[in-house]
Design an enzyme around this catalytic site. Sequence first.
Site, PDB file in Angstrom:
ATOM      1  N   HIS A  20      18.196 -24.526  -6.669  1.00 39.15           N
ATOM      2  CA  HIS A  20      17.733 -26.231  -6.764  1.00 39.15           C
ATOM      3  C   HIS A  20      16.839 -26.089  -6.745  1.00 39.15           C
ATOM      4  O   HIS A  20      15.367 -26.403  -7.014  1.00 39.15           O
ATOM      5  CB  HIS A  20      19.021 -27.483  -7.051  1.00 39.15           C
ATOM      6  CG  HIS A  20      20.110 -26.860  -7.974  1.00 39.15           C
ATOM      7  ND1 HIS A  20      19.942 -28.034  -9.063  1.00 39.15           N
ATOM      8  CD2 HIS A  20      20.882 -26.302  -7.630  1.00 39.15           C
ATOM      9  CE1 HIS A  20      20.707 -27.807  -9.361  1.00 39.15           C
ATOM     10  NE2 HIS A  20      21.661 -26.690  -9.124  1.00 39.15           N
ATOM     11  N   ASP A 118      17.410 -34.399  -9.029  1.00 39.41           N
ATOM     12  CA  ASP A 118      18.990 -33.569  -9.688  1.00 39.41           C
ATOM     13  C   ASP A 118      19.858 -34.387 -10.285  1.00 39.41           C
ATOM     14  O   ASP A 118      19.726 -35.338 -10.183  1.00 39.41           O
ATOM     15  CB  ASP A 118      18.767 -32.474  -8.217  1.00 39.41           C
ATOM     16  CG  ASP A 118      18.856 -31.136  -8.514  1.00 39.41           C
ATOM     17  OD1 ASP A 118      19.821 -30.438  -9.762  1.00 39.41           O
ATOM     18  OD2 ASP A 118      19.022 -30.447  -7.598  1.00 39.41           O
TER      19      ASP A 118
END
Length: 202
Positions: A20, A118
């Site tokens: 990520h 996120d």
Amino acid sequence: MEVYPKNFHIAVFPWLAFGHISPFFELAKLIAQKGHKISFISTPRNMKRLSKLPQNLQPLVNLIELPLPHIENLPKNAEATMDIPTHIVPYLKKAFDSLQQPLIEFLEKSKPDCFIYDFAPYWLPPILSKLGILSIFFSIYSAFGMSFAVEFIRGRKSNDDDSILSAVHYEQNESGVSDMLRVKETCFGADFIAIRSCMDGD
């Protein structure tokens, strides 16, 4: 008529996994290339693992370090999923959730125009809304993969879902919430949703 600044201040906040962090960092660099100011937020150890910024982007990208609070059962110096076995990850999420207050302090002081985040900070969208900051949920997964998650969240679970979404993701864990609840709150709480496709700079 409201006039928007030509160059924005955009904060970027990925989950603590390099699958990520890396795409979020590449996205941050692409936005900086357009002349916008970036605040890239993560923990100190993860910042040291990032690739060096190109010299022309260094004035535009500010690395904001938020120390990760100590959580019982989380090994010392564990600041990313690469540092721990899978069964310890929920404790990393619990520590991540403890970044809420220092993040609020950063937001109140820096007042970014936009915040890209996120799946993990399920508590974040209401905070951004209250502060009047534009919120963007950025998915590192394809639109195809996200569609299954969204359909599940909406309650349209099919017999094939378990082959795509492991049962562990929609069960509450040691962090206190399930991954599916995190996705639900971050995705549906955003002003905009961005899906990763290609970030090769072309």
